[in-house]
Design an enzyme around this catalytic site. Structure first.
Site, PDB file in Angstrom:
ATOM      1  N   SER A  14       0.724  -1.205   0.001  1.00 49.08           N
ATOM      2  CA  SER A  14       0.119  -0.029   0.060  1.00 49.08           C
ATOM      3  C   SER A  14       0.840   1.384   0.010  1.00 49.08           C
ATOM      4  CB  SER A  14      -1.045   0.041   1.173  1.00 49.08           C
ATOM      5  OG  SER A  14      -0.242   0.088   2.588  1.00 49.08           O
ATOM      6  N   ASN A  15       2.033   1.250   0.634  1.00 49.27           N
ATOM      7  CA  ASN A  15       2.929   2.484   0.552  1.00 49.27           C
ATOM      8  C   ASN A  15       3.635   2.493  -0.713  1.00 49.27           C
ATOM      9  OD1 ASN A  15       3.370   3.827   3.281  1.00 49.27           O
ATOM     10  ND2 ASN A  15       3.157   1.647   3.850  1.00 49.27           N
ATOM     11  N   ARG A  27      22.967 -13.025   3.710  1.00 51.84           N
ATOM     12  CA  ARG A  27      22.388 -11.598   3.575  1.00 51.84           C
ATOM     13  C   ARG A  27      23.311 -10.698   2.542  1.00 51.84           C
ATOM     14  NH1 ARG A  27      18.241 -11.122   7.281  1.00 51.84           N
ATOM     15  NH2 ARG A  27      18.622 -12.051   9.208  1.00 51.84           N
ATOM     16  N   MET A  71      10.853  -6.260   4.749  1.00 49.72           N
ATOM     17  CA  MET A  71      11.050  -6.904   5.976  1.00 49.72           C
ATOM     18  C   MET A  71      12.301  -8.044   6.286  1.00 49.72           C
ATOM     19  SD  MET A  71       8.453  -5.787   7.677  1.00 49.72           S
ATOM     20  CE  MET A  71       6.857  -5.722   7.867  1.00 49.72           C
ATOM     21  N   ARG A  72      13.386  -7.328   5.518  1.00 51.63           N
ATOM     22  CA  ARG A  72      14.605  -7.936   5.673  1.00 51.63           C
ATOM     23  C   ARG A  72      15.723  -6.970   6.323  1.00 51.63           C
ATOM     24  NH1 ARG A  72      13.582 -12.809   5.316  1.00 51.63           N
ATOM     25  NH2 ARG A  72      15.805 -13.342   5.238  1.00 51.63           N
ATOM     26  N   LEU A 100      18.966  -4.884   6.454  1.00 58.93           N
ATOM     27  CA  LEU A 100      20.088  -4.789   5.425  1.00 58.93           C
ATOM     28  C   LEU A 100      21.459  -4.741   5.984  1.00 58.93           C
ATOM     29  CD1 LEU A 100      18.356  -1.125   5.192  1.00 58.93           C
ATOM     30  CD2 LEU A 100      17.924  -3.337   4.021  1.00 58.93           C
ATOM     31  N   HIS A 139       8.229   3.276   9.011  1.00 62.11           N
ATOM     32  CA  HIS A 139       8.094   2.091  10.013  1.00 62.11           C
ATOM     33  C   HIS A 139       6.943   2.535  10.785  1.00 62.11           C
ATOM     34  CE1 HIS A 139       9.549  -0.803  12.839  1.00 62.11           C
ATOM     35  NE2 HIS A 139       9.314  -0.025  13.916  1.00 62.11           N
ATOM     36  N   ASP A 181      15.951   0.204  12.018  1.00 64.87           N
ATOM     37  CA  ASP A 181      15.062   1.095  12.470  1.00 64.87           C
ATOM     38  C   ASP A 181      15.766   2.268  13.038  1.00 64.87           C
ATOM     39  OD1 ASP A 181      12.935  -0.243  10.838  1.00 64.87           O
ATOM     40  OD2 ASP A 181      12.656  -1.682  12.756  1.00 64.87           O
TER      41      ASP A 181
HETATM   42  C1  GAR Z   1       4.025  -0.648   6.928  1.00 59.22           C
HETATM   43  O1  GAR Z   1       3.008  -0.307   7.826  1.00 59.22           O
HETATM   44  C2  GAR Z   1       5.449  -0.391   7.308  1.00 59.22           C
HETATM   45  O2  GAR Z   1       5.480   0.506   8.105  1.00 59.22           O
HETATM   46  C3  GAR Z   1       5.707  -1.657   7.849  1.00 59.22           C
HETATM   47  O3  GAR Z   1       5.288  -2.652   6.976  1.00 59.22           O
HETATM   48  C4  GAR Z   1       3.874  -2.186   6.564  1.00 59.22           C
HETATM   49  C5  GAR Z   1       3.712  -2.444   4.942  1.00 59.22           C
HETATM   50  O4  GAR Z   1       2.597  -2.316   4.557  1.00 59.22           O
HETATM   51  N1  GAR Z   1       7.019  -1.802   7.948  1.00 59.22           N
HETATM   52  C6  GAR Z   1       7.708  -2.383   8.908  1.00 59.22           C
HETATM   53  O5  GAR Z   1       7.431  -3.010   9.772  1.00 59.22           O
HETATM   54  C7  GAR Z   1       9.499  -2.476   8.935  1.00 59.22           C
HETATM   55  N2  GAR Z   1      10.009  -2.847  10.121  1.00 59.22           N
HETATM   56  P1  GAR Z   1       2.531  -2.065   2.944  1.00 59.22           P
HETATM   57  O6  GAR Z   1       2.853  -3.303   2.484  1.00 59.22           O
HETATM   58  O7  GAR Z   1       0.940  -2.026   2.659  1.00 59.22           O
HETATM   59  O8  GAR Z   1       3.051  -0.947   2.465  1.00 59.22           O
END
Ligand code: GAR
Length: 193
Positions: free
Chosen positions: A13-14, A65, A90-91, A93, A109, A145
């Site tokens: 979604s982002n 990695r 979600m990996r 770095l 985040h 983070d």
């Molecule tokens: C988001 O809420 C982002 O902040 C989080 O994953 C979600 C992805 O949403 N990221 C983390 O937790 C990173 N540690 P999306 O796939 O709908 O954009």
């Protein structure tokens, strides 16, 4: 226009709001490529719908990695990317990646950093009993983070919240601040260091 590479592991979604902000003329940028690591990531479908090239780099195919990050860097360079947006990546770095794009990686985040780092930020906020949480857009550095904060938005935790309802409320704010944070970083990145 800023040349963006977006990296996503899941829903995307982002990714979509950045693409929409560009389409609406609110962000002067173009998305060169989406990199995703999970074959079933909905982000890849969203990219296809928007005509953005998407490259699958499945972490399961890399022993360490650094090998995955080497491939990520090669791909981003191939697509002539200047700014990298971690939009639900979600990996962890490694320095292979961070050092290839110094001060040019932006992460979104779902907490008010430095609280609740990691991949279960929303659950951690709920479990801790805080009444306010939120989201943070920041420049990524090697430590997970962490790194200079570009923008944050606060979100109330309501008594009946589940991780899902709270995350949905946080995402409304993520979607608002991420395009703004990209523009801010690109216009004044020097001032953050
Ligand atoms: C988001 O809420 C982002 O902040 C989080 O994953 C979600 C992805 O949403 N990221 C983390 O937790 C990173 N540690 P999306 O796939 O709908 O954009």
């Amino acid at each position: 226009p800023l040349k963006l590479g977006i990296m996503a592991s899941g829903n995307g979604s982002n990714f979509d709001v950045v693409a929409q902000a560009i389409q609406d003329g609110q962000l002067n940028a173009q998305i060169q490529v989406l990199i995703y690591n999970n074959p079933s990531a909905k982000a890849a479908v969203r990219a296809a719908n928007r005509g953005v090239e998407a490259v699958l780099l499945n972490h399961r195919n890399y022993k360490i990695r650094e090998e995955l990050d080497e491939k990520i860097v090669q791909t981003l360079q191939h697509y002539d990317v200047e700014w990298v947006i971690l939009a639900g990546w979600m990996r962890l770095l490694t320095s292979v990646f961070i050092d290839a794009f110094p001060d040019k990686i932006i992460n979104i985040h779902p907490s008010l950093l430095p609280s609740f780092k990691g991949i279960h930020a929303v659950e951690q906020a709920l479990a801790s009993g805080v009444k306010i949480t939120g989201c943070t857009a920041h420049i990524a550095c090697l430590e997970m983070d962490s790194g200079p904060i570009l923008m944050q938005a606060a979100v109330p935790v309501l008594p009946d919240d589940t991780a899902e309802t709270l995350h949905a409320r946080i995402q409304i704010q993520e979607h608002r601040i991420l395009p703004l944070a990209i523009a801010l970083a690109a216009s004044s990145s020097k001032s953050f260091f």
